[in-house]
Write a protein that holds these residues in place. Sequence first.
Motif, PDB file in Angstrom:
ATOM      1  N   VAL A  29       0.842  -1.210   0.000  1.00  0.00           N
ATOM      2  CA  VAL A  29       0.000   0.000   0.000  1.00  0.00           C
ATOM      3  C   VAL A  29       0.871   1.251   0.000  1.00  0.00           C
ATOM      4  CG1 VAL A  29      -1.647   1.336   1.367  1.00  0.00           C
ATOM      5  CG2 VAL A  29      -1.971  -1.124   1.089  1.00  0.00           C
ATOM      6  N   MET A  30       1.922   1.232   0.826  1.00  0.00           N
ATOM      7  CA  MET A  30       2.815   2.379   0.921  1.00  0.00           C
ATOM      8  C   MET A  30       3.498   2.639  -0.431  1.00  0.00           C
ATOM      9  SD  MET A  30       5.975   2.930   3.576  1.00  0.00           S
ATOM     10  CE  MET A  30       6.869   1.505   2.945  1.00  0.00           C
ATOM     11  N   LEU A  31       3.979   1.591  -1.072  1.00  0.00           N
ATOM     12  CA  LEU A  31       4.669   1.751  -2.357  1.00  0.00           C
ATOM     13  C   LEU A  31       3.718   2.249  -3.443  1.00  0.00           C
ATOM     14  CD1 LEU A  31       6.955  -1.431  -2.412  1.00  0.00           C
ATOM     15  CD2 LEU A  31       7.655   0.938  -2.079  1.00  0.00           C
ATOM     16  N   VAL A  32       2.487   1.706  -3.449  1.00  0.00           N
ATOM     17  CA  VAL A  32       1.517   2.135  -4.457  1.00  0.00           C
ATOM     18  C   VAL A  32       1.189   3.611  -4.288  1.00  0.00           C
ATOM     19  CG1 VAL A  32      -0.877   1.875  -5.225  1.00  0.00           C
ATOM     20  CG2 VAL A  32       0.529  -0.153  -4.823  1.00  0.00           C
ATOM     21  N   LEU A  33       0.954   4.036  -3.041  1.00  0.00           N
ATOM     22  CA  LEU A  33       0.617   5.437  -2.797  1.00  0.00           C
ATOM     23  C   LEU A  33       1.784   6.360  -3.137  1.00  0.00           C
ATOM     24  CD1 LEU A  33      -1.382   5.150   0.552  1.00  0.00           C
ATOM     25  CD2 LEU A  33      -2.281   5.782  -1.690  1.00  0.00           C
ATOM     26  N   HIS A  34       2.990   5.962  -2.754  1.00  0.00           N
ATOM     27  CA  HIS A  34       4.158   6.789  -3.080  1.00  0.00           C
ATOM     28  C   HIS A  34       4.358   6.873  -4.593  1.00  0.00           C
ATOM     29  CE1 HIS A  34       5.655   7.889   0.784  1.00  0.00           C
ATOM     30  NE2 HIS A  34       5.894   6.650   1.194  1.00  0.00           N
ATOM     31  N   SER A  35       4.179   5.764  -5.277  1.00  0.00           N
ATOM     32  CA  SER A  35       4.346   5.768  -6.735  1.00  0.00           C
ATOM     33  C   SER A  35       3.288   6.646  -7.392  1.00  0.00           C
ATOM     34  CB  SER A  35       4.275   4.346  -7.284  1.00  0.00           C
ATOM     35  OG  SER A  35       5.304   3.554  -6.734  1.00  0.00           O
ATOM     36  N   ALA A  36       2.045   6.539  -6.920  1.00  0.00           N
ATOM     37  CA  ALA A  36       0.974   7.368  -7.475  1.00  0.00           C
ATOM     38  C   ALA A  36       1.250   8.848  -7.225  1.00  0.00           C
ATOM     39  CB  ALA A  36      -0.366   6.964  -6.857  1.00  0.00           C
ATOM     40  N   ALA A  37       1.768   9.174  -6.026  1.00  0.00           N
ATOM     41  CA  ALA A  37       2.112  10.562  -5.734  1.00  0.00           C
ATOM     42  C   ALA A  37       3.212  11.051  -6.661  1.00  0.00           C
ATOM     43  CB  ALA A  37       2.546  10.693  -4.275  1.00  0.00           C
ATOM     44  N   ALA A  38       4.208  10.185  -6.926  1.00  0.00           N
ATOM     45  CA  ALA A  38       5.291  10.586  -7.825  1.00  0.00           C
ATOM     46  C   ALA A  38       4.788  10.796  -9.241  1.00  0.00           C
ATOM     47  CB  ALA A  38       6.378   9.506  -7.806  1.00  0.00           C
ATOM     48  N   VAL A  39       3.866   9.930  -9.714  1.00  0.00           N
ATOM     49  CA  VAL A  39       3.294  10.094 -11.056  1.00  0.00           C
ATOM     50  C   VAL A  39       2.510  11.396 -11.145  1.00  0.00           C
ATOM     51  CG1 VAL A  39       1.615   9.145 -12.687  1.00  0.00           C
ATOM     52  CG2 VAL A  39       3.237   7.629 -11.539  1.00  0.00           C
ATOM     53  N   ALA A  40       1.734  11.683 -10.090  1.00  0.00           N
ATOM     54  CA  ALA A  40       0.972  12.944 -10.084  1.00  0.00           C
ATOM     55  C   ALA A  40       1.912  14.144 -10.148  1.00  0.00           C
ATOM     56  CB  ALA A  40       0.089  13.017  -8.841  1.00  0.00           C
ATOM     57  N   GLY A  41       3.068  14.022  -9.487  1.00  0.00           N
ATOM     58  CA  GLY A  41       4.021  15.123  -9.513  1.00  0.00           C
ATOM     59  C   GLY A  41       4.670  15.338 -10.866  1.00  0.00           C
ATOM     60  N   LEU A  42       4.644  14.305 -11.742  1.00  0.00           N
ATOM     61  CA  LEU A  42       5.252  14.443 -13.068  1.00  0.00           C
ATOM     62  C   LEU A  42       4.428  15.318 -14.003  1.00  0.00           C
ATOM     63  CD1 LEU A  42       6.341  10.747 -13.776  1.00  0.00           C
ATOM     64  CD2 LEU A  42       7.797  12.656 -13.122  1.00  0.00           C
ATOM     65  N   ALA A  43       3.148  15.462 -13.711  1.00  0.00           N
ATOM     66  CA  ALA A  43       2.270  16.161 -14.649  1.00  0.00           C
ATOM     67  C   ALA A  43       2.603  17.641 -14.762  1.00  0.00           C
ATOM     68  CB  ALA A  43       0.812  15.982 -14.206  1.00  0.00           C
ATOM     69  N   THR A  44       3.000  18.277 -13.662  1.00  0.00           N
ATOM     70  CA  THR A  44       3.187  19.738 -13.671  1.00  0.00           C
ATOM     71  C   THR A  44       4.257  20.181 -14.668  1.00  0.00           C
ATOM     72  OG1 THR A  44       2.418  19.922 -11.379  1.00  0.00           O
ATOM     73  CG2 THR A  44       3.746  21.731 -12.249  1.00  0.00           C
ATOM     74  N   PRO A  45       5.496  19.643 -14.653  1.00  0.00           N
ATOM     75  CA  PRO A  45       6.476  20.103 -15.650  1.00  0.00           C
ATOM     76  C   PRO A  45       6.027  19.840 -17.088  1.00  0.00           C
ATOM     77  CG  PRO A  45       7.556  18.945 -13.855  1.00  0.00           C
ATOM     78  CD  PRO A  45       6.093  18.727 -13.689  1.00  0.00           C
ATOM     79  N   TRP A  46       5.399  18.676 -17.319  1.00  0.00           N
ATOM     80  CA  TRP A  46       4.947  18.376 -18.692  1.00  0.00           C
ATOM     81  C   TRP A  46       3.884  19.360 -19.141  1.00  0.00           C
ATOM     82  CZ3 TRP A  46       0.222  16.729 -20.796  1.00  0.00           C
ATOM     83  CH2 TRP A  46       0.284  16.291 -22.118  1.00  0.00           C
ATOM     84  N   LEU A  47       2.947  19.663 -18.245  1.00  0.00           N
ATOM     85  CA  LEU A  47       1.892  20.617 -18.587  1.00  0.00           C
ATOM     86  C   LEU A  47       2.460  22.024 -18.806  1.00  0.00           C
ATOM     87  CD1 LEU A  47      -0.847  19.418 -16.075  1.00  0.00           C
ATOM     88  CD2 LEU A  47      -0.947  19.262 -18.586  1.00  0.00           C
ATOM     89  N   LEU A  48       3.461  22.410 -18.026  1.00  0.00           N
ATOM     90  CA  LEU A  48       4.110  23.710 -18.255  1.00  0.00           C
ATOM     91  C   LEU A  48       4.781  23.745 -19.635  1.00  0.00           C
ATOM     92  CD1 LEU A  48       5.676  24.456 -14.752  1.00  0.00           C
ATOM     93  CD2 LEU A  48       3.882  25.770 -15.895  1.00  0.00           C
ATOM     94  N   GLY A  49       5.407  22.642 -19.989  1.00  0.00           N
ATOM     95  CA  GLY A  49       5.995  22.570 -21.333  1.00  0.00           C
ATOM     96  C   GLY A  49       4.948  22.694 -22.419  1.00  0.00           C
ATOM     97  N   ARG A  50       3.768  22.077 -22.209  1.00  0.00           N
ATOM     98  CA  ARG A  50       2.671  22.198 -23.174  1.00  0.00           C
ATOM     99  C   ARG A  50       2.194  23.638 -23.282  1.00  0.00           C
ATOM    100  NH1 ARG A  50       1.429  19.557 -27.049  1.00  0.00           N
ATOM    101  NH2 ARG A  50      -0.846  19.846 -26.777  1.00  0.00           N
ATOM    102  N   ILE A  51       2.144  24.349 -22.139  1.00  0.00           N
ATOM    103  CA  ILE A  51       1.730  25.749 -22.173  1.00  0.00           C
ATOM    104  C   ILE A  51       2.701  26.560 -23.017  1.00  0.00           C
ATOM    105  CG2 ILE A  51       1.538  27.847 -20.769  1.00  0.00           C
ATOM    106  CD1 ILE A  51       0.312  26.158 -18.561  1.00  0.00           C
TER     107      ILE A  51
END
Length: 586
Positions: A29-51
Amino acid sequence: MSGLPVADRTVVRRAALGLIAVDRRAVVVMLVLHSAAAVAGLATPWLLGRIVDQVAAGAGAAAVDRLALAIGASVLAHGLLTRYAQYAGHRFGERAVARLREGFVARTLDLPISVVERAGTGELATRSSVDVTTVGSTVRDVVPVMVIASAQLSLLFGAIFLLHPLLGLVALTGLPSIVAVTRWYLRRARPAYLAEGAATAELTEALTTTAEGARTVEALRLGADRIAYGRQRIGRVWATRRATLALRSVFFPVVEASYALPIAVVLLFGGFLLDRDMVTLGEVVAAALYLQQAIEPLDRLLQWMEQAQRGLASFARVLGVGQQAEPAAAPVTAGTPRPRGPGTVRSGRLVVRDARFSYADGHDVLHGIDLDVRPGERLAIVGPSGAGKSTLARLLAGIDAPREGVVSLDGRPVTDLPPAERRRRIALVTQEHHVFIGTLRDNLAFAAPEASDEQMRAALVAVSADWYADLPDGLDTQLGDGARELGAADAQQLALARLVLADPHTLILDEATAALDPTTARRTERALAAVVTGRTVIAIAHRLNTAHDADRVAVLEDGRITELGSHDELVHAGGAYAALWNSWHG
């Protein structure tokens, strides 16, 4: 100084995997939640690049607003997932620490008394407090941080490779120096932190023994010597901590310098690729942001790695306690015979053959002791102070092993018996005793967890513990600090009551009634005489009336048995015992 070992890397790795395996669901559970949090954190730089790309292409405000809303949603998701991931990690850590503490207590209680005495108070105190606490903080705080940081780094560098493989390769330019300095650090960190732990234990031992012997220090004017000794211990702690600080002073500057390099190279190489239309401006911006974002988890990973090394060194010291313990005896089951009540002679022939014993200085305290204690016999051991009486009692109880010769019970060396079996068959009671914080029932149950209230009351009556009748709550009366405190005589009677409940076939009494006044001691000895019928009783006799009541008396002088026989025989022989008896009676 200490006789306690330190676990090697294999044992530490196996134990760490064991902590994870026993709670694997929480780890998943801990690994899944940490991995999901890390994936969510990846979206911001990519979205800034899209902007950036959208603005460069002349897109309207609506498209940019949609991307900005998506950034807000990703930040919110990242925060929530991180919060629950840390919550799961802390719950796992607290459970793991609880298991670690319980295991440490169990291993410590399995240690032979002689090992505990050789180790010293400071060593065990440091391992049970400082080291366990360090391991606890490592499991609770460091492990989750390192897990999430590792997951974030893997995903961040993977995202850069997805933007463009060449940008991904360039982003790795800072890793060689980080890997090199990390390998250098790890090779030196474990022995450095182990040395720091040992120095801290020595300092704790010095402070503890000085505090415990404060009156002796004051009476003999040893204050200056103890201060000098304490300064030496403090000096060693200071030196070991300087050594670990020196490692960190190399490790962290090299790491910090390695952070800026890949960002600069990505921007330069990204500009080169942009001129050739191999990447977009948004992809270069996103790659640089990913690298900037990677600094924080990489920094946390490397900073906590130092704490992890400290935790692993402490874990090795904690696990080392278990490597000293003797194997536990098989548990008593319903079909296992239990000791019978008083009045029945039980087996247990205790034989000493040519036993010699010396302490750390190598000087023999006992010289060629030969003794055959028959089952059911009452044997008194008398002699002047320093003759070796208490040392012989420790050998008979299996606490210490003879340097030469053998002490056997029914033909088997006493020290070869598993601790639980030895404690069931032989009990040593000294004038040292302890009242544990808890109820009177709790204090008695240590000797016989299955004993009923009636048996506990009977044991107290058997040792003439008249004070029991005055307790406000009977067996439920709270004892110890902050509650009812027992005097020395009452505490000694409590220890003797435990002995009655333990019901061993061989009792070794070393000044067991020394804390009692003569009248109470005589009454207690008479009560015990009725209780111990059928058991083998070996009494270190300082009051010669105990020797008078014994079946045989052994006279110990300068570590040798010089006389052996009944009271009447030795008095008629006119030797050392007769002189002691005449002196006792004036």
